[in-house]
Design a protein around this motif. Structure first.
Motif, mmCIF file in Angstrom:
data_model
loop_
_atom_site.group_PDB
_atom_site.id
_atom_site.type_symbol
_atom_site.label_atom_id
_atom_site.label_comp_id
_atom_site.label_asym_id
_atom_site.label_seq_id
_atom_site.Cartn_x
_atom_site.Cartn_y
_atom_site.Cartn_z
ATOM 1 N N ALA B 174 0.709 -0.927 0.261
ATOM 2 C CA ALA B 174 0.001 -0.080 0.025
ATOM 3 C C ALA B 174 0.759 0.773 0.047
ATOM 4 O O ALA B 174 0.714 2.681 -0.720
ATOM 5 C CB ALA B 174 -1.048 0.079 1.357
ATOM 6 N N ARG B 175 1.950 1.438 0.636
ATOM 7 C CA ARG B 175 2.966 1.993 0.555
ATOM 8 C C ARG B 175 3.397 2.703 -0.695
ATOM 9 O O ARG B 175 3.409 3.545 -0.701
ATOM 10 C CB ARG B 175 4.129 2.205 2.420
ATOM 11 N N LEU B 176 3.784 1.561 -1.666
ATOM 12 C CA LEU B 176 4.593 1.453 -2.736
ATOM 13 C C LEU B 176 3.232 2.367 -3.934
ATOM 14 O O LEU B 176 4.005 3.297 -4.253
ATOM 15 C CB LEU B 176 5.181 0.572 -3.222
ATOM 16 N N GLN B 177 1.977 1.756 -3.316
ATOM 17 C CA GLN B 177 1.358 2.078 -4.260
ATOM 18 C C GLN B 177 1.037 3.630 -4.221
ATOM 19 O O GLN B 177 0.247 4.702 -5.080
ATOM 20 C CB GLN B 177 0.294 1.320 -4.156
ATOM 21 N N LEU B 178 0.838 3.845 -2.826
ATOM 22 C CA LEU B 178 0.737 5.624 -2.593
ATOM 23 C C LEU B 178 1.900 6.654 -2.366
ATOM 24 O O LEU B 178 1.441 7.408 -3.997
ATOM 25 C CB LEU B 178 0.183 5.446 -0.547
ATOM 26 N N ALA B 179 3.158 5.764 -2.771
ATOM 27 C CA ALA B 179 4.211 6.828 -3.449
ATOM 28 C C ALA B 179 3.966 6.738 -5.180
ATOM 29 O O ALA B 179 4.220 8.009 -5.324
ATOM 30 C CB ALA B 179 5.279 6.191 -3.582
ATOM 31 N N LYS B 180 3.735 5.449 -5.545
ATOM 32 C CA LYS B 180 3.444 5.631 -7.015
ATOM 33 C C LYS B 180 2.701 6.944 -7.518
ATOM 34 O O LYS B 180 1.910 7.486 -8.650
ATOM 35 C CB LYS B 180 3.609 4.318 -7.703
ATOM 36 N N SER B 181 1.160 6.951 -6.936
ATOM 37 C CA SER B 181 0.297 6.997 -6.738
ATOM 38 C C SER B 181 0.723 8.993 -6.912
ATOM 39 O O SER B 181 0.640 10.265 -7.319
ATOM 40 C CB SER B 181 -1.281 7.317 -6.282
ATOM 41 N N GLN B 182 0.899 8.910 -5.456
ATOM 42 C CA GLN B 182 1.596 10.921 -5.503
ATOM 43 C C GLN B 182 2.466 10.764 -6.909
ATOM 44 O O GLN B 182 2.720 12.083 -6.490
ATOM 45 C CB GLN B 182 2.568 10.784 -4.073
#
Lengths: 200, 314
Positions: B174-182
């Motif tokens: 989820a953190r990786l996805q969040l970073a990617k989304s950001q």
């Protein structure tokens, strides 16, 4: 004061007869002192079953060692109580060195006088009077000395164990022990109550 | 006995009679008292006092069985304890001398007492054994229940640990996805700002707009329009209907200033044939004479090719 000179003679006469293997004499001593022995053992050990064993073993030893009692060198009752006390201390020290895993019934019975259906009224009155005198004397010694007396006699602690328990120097414990007994002795003497008068 | 020794023993006598001395100290006092009348008298006086202490506990009746067991024990034992004091004159012989000269016991009475005594003792012992056995069984059952509970807790702990690992992994994902989304959001915002700036530039009142001329090499539907501001370096080109460059070739934008041909950049055409090109020229657009888009070989950068697609004089 309950003068019991005849009973005093009886105690020594009884122990002499016990030494002659007269079990009826032992039975009289049993009826006279087993209640005190049992109450003391129960107070010290907190277990009815163990206290019963103490009573039986005490009078068994009275039966076996009656010949070793030196008449004129102390009171029969004190000798009997001494046997019981030593047995209780041995049990307490055994428990402390090897704690029991299976707990039996631990009974905290109130130390009250129970009327004995078998003992006569006079004996019961003598017991009550003796208790009153001793409690009165104990109440007059300073609390710190009474505490040491309690721990030594009724808890079976050695002086070093008492010192550790109270976090006091052992010298202080020794002094308080000596002062407590001296005070008790003086109080009983000042009340013109000798051990001879209290014992049978 | 030395006086100092007696003084030391006298100090210990109260604890001795109370039973509060360690074993070695008690033995020392006992040995001394045996041989010292003064200390012995002192000990006896204290012993008389200590002998009264049990009365403070009151009096309680022990169960009748205690007395019964005691006297059964006495009756059962062939008591041979030596009596040190004078025996009474009453005959104590329990043996009878038979006519045959053999000693026999009053068998029946002794046997009966023995049987009664042993029977009572056995009965009492059995009762105690039964109580202890019941207590042991109870303790064993309680121990077994505790073991089961411990196993259950361990199992739950293992499951929780596994779930925790999964949760940690999911959290990392989820953190990786969040970073990617950001990052994507940042890129979109940048693109949006660029678009806003582009629109602002195009719509500005000082912006001059001109169409670029097509050559015969341009597709029929191709058109291009440029936007620029006097004194400004920025040039915006909007191109429509242009096919993607074939492999090995690319569309390049050139600005001409006198005899000098300056390559500004590569124009990338989308699959829809639209290209949007924004560039800040090295000098204000006023300094240039001509703009053109050529179709060049990929590895040539010095001069524009002959294939001019769009061109316009500035």
């Amino acid at each position: 004061m309950l003068a019991a000179d005849s009973s005093a003679l009886d105690d020594e006469a009884l122990i002499t007869r016990v030494a002659s293997r007269d079990s009826s004499a032992l039975e009289q001593l049993y009826d006279r002192y087993a209640r005190i022995v049992y109450a003391t053992a129960l107070r010290m050990l907190g277990n009815a079953e163990l206290a019963e064993d103490i009573v039986q073993e005490t009078f068994w030893r009275v039966w076996r060692r009656s010949a070793s009692f030196a008449i004129g060198r102390g009171q029969v009752a004190g000798w009997i109580f001494g046997i019981a006390h030593n047995l209780c201390i041995d049990e307490l020290r055994r428990q402390r060195s090897r704690p029991m895993i299976v707990q039996g019934e631990q009974e905290e019975q109130a130390m009250i006088d129970q009327p004995d259906a078998q003992s006569d009224v006079v004996s019961a009155a003598i017991e009550r009077e003796r208790r009153r005198i001793i409690l009165q004397a104990l109440a007059q010694i300073p609390p710190e000395q009474r505490e040491v007396l309690e721990l030594a006699y009724f808890r079976g602690l050695s002086q070093s164990e008492i010192a550790q328990r109270l976090n006091s120097p052992i010298g202080t414990v020794k002094t308080r022990t000596r002062l407590a007994l001296q005070k008790m002795r003086d109080l009983l003497h000042n009340q013109k109550i000798g051990a001879d008068d209290l014992h049978d | 006995m030395t006086l100092s020794n007696c003084d030391e023993i006298l100090e210990l006598i109260p604890a001795f009679v109370l039973g509060a001395l360690d074993a070695d100290e008690a033995a020392r006092v006992a040995a001394h008292i045996t041989n010292c009348p003064r200390c012995r008298v002192e000990a006896e006086s204290f012993r008389d006092v200590v002998g009264l202490l049990p009365y403070a506990s009151g009096a309680l009746n022990p169960p009748p069985r205690v007395k019964r067991q005691l006297f059964a024990r006495i009756a059962a034992a062939n008591d041979d304890a030596p009596a040190e004091i004078t025996l009474s004159s009453r005959p104590t012989a329990a043996l009878r001398f038979t006519r045959s000269g053999r000693w026999v016991m009053p068998a029946f009475a002794v046997m009966l007492a023995l049987i009664i005594g042993l029977g009572t003792a056995v009965f009492e012992a059995r009762g105690r054994a039964d109580r202890l056995a019941a207590q042991l069984a109870f303790n064993q059952q309680a121990l077994h229940s505790m073991e089961l509970q411990i196993a259950e807790v361990r199992q739950t702990a293992t499951a929780v640990e596994a779930q925790l690992l999964v949760s940690v992994r999911e959290l990392d994902e989820a953190r990786l996805q969040l970073a990617k989304s950001q990052q994507e959001i940042q890129e979109l915002r940048t693109s949006e700002r660029q678009d806003e700036q582009l629109v602002s530039f195009i719509a500005a009142p000082q912006t001059v707009s001109r169409s670029l001329g097509t050559t015969e090499r341009a597709p029929n539907e191709a058109s291009a329009r440029m936007f620029m501001q006097p004194g400004h370096n920025r040039l915006v080109l909007m191109i429509y209907g242009l096919k993607s460059a074939e492999p090995g070739k690319m569309y390049r934008l050139w600005l001409a200033k006198g005899n000098q041909q300056i390559a500004i950049g590569v124009v990338t055409v989308g699959p829809d044939g639209v290209a949007e090109f924004v560039v800040d020229a090295p000098e204000p657009m006023d300094a240039y004479d001509q703009v053109m888009i050529t179709l060049d070989e990929v590895d040539t950068t010095a001069q524009p090719s002959e294939e001019v697609i769009f061109e316009a004089n500035l």
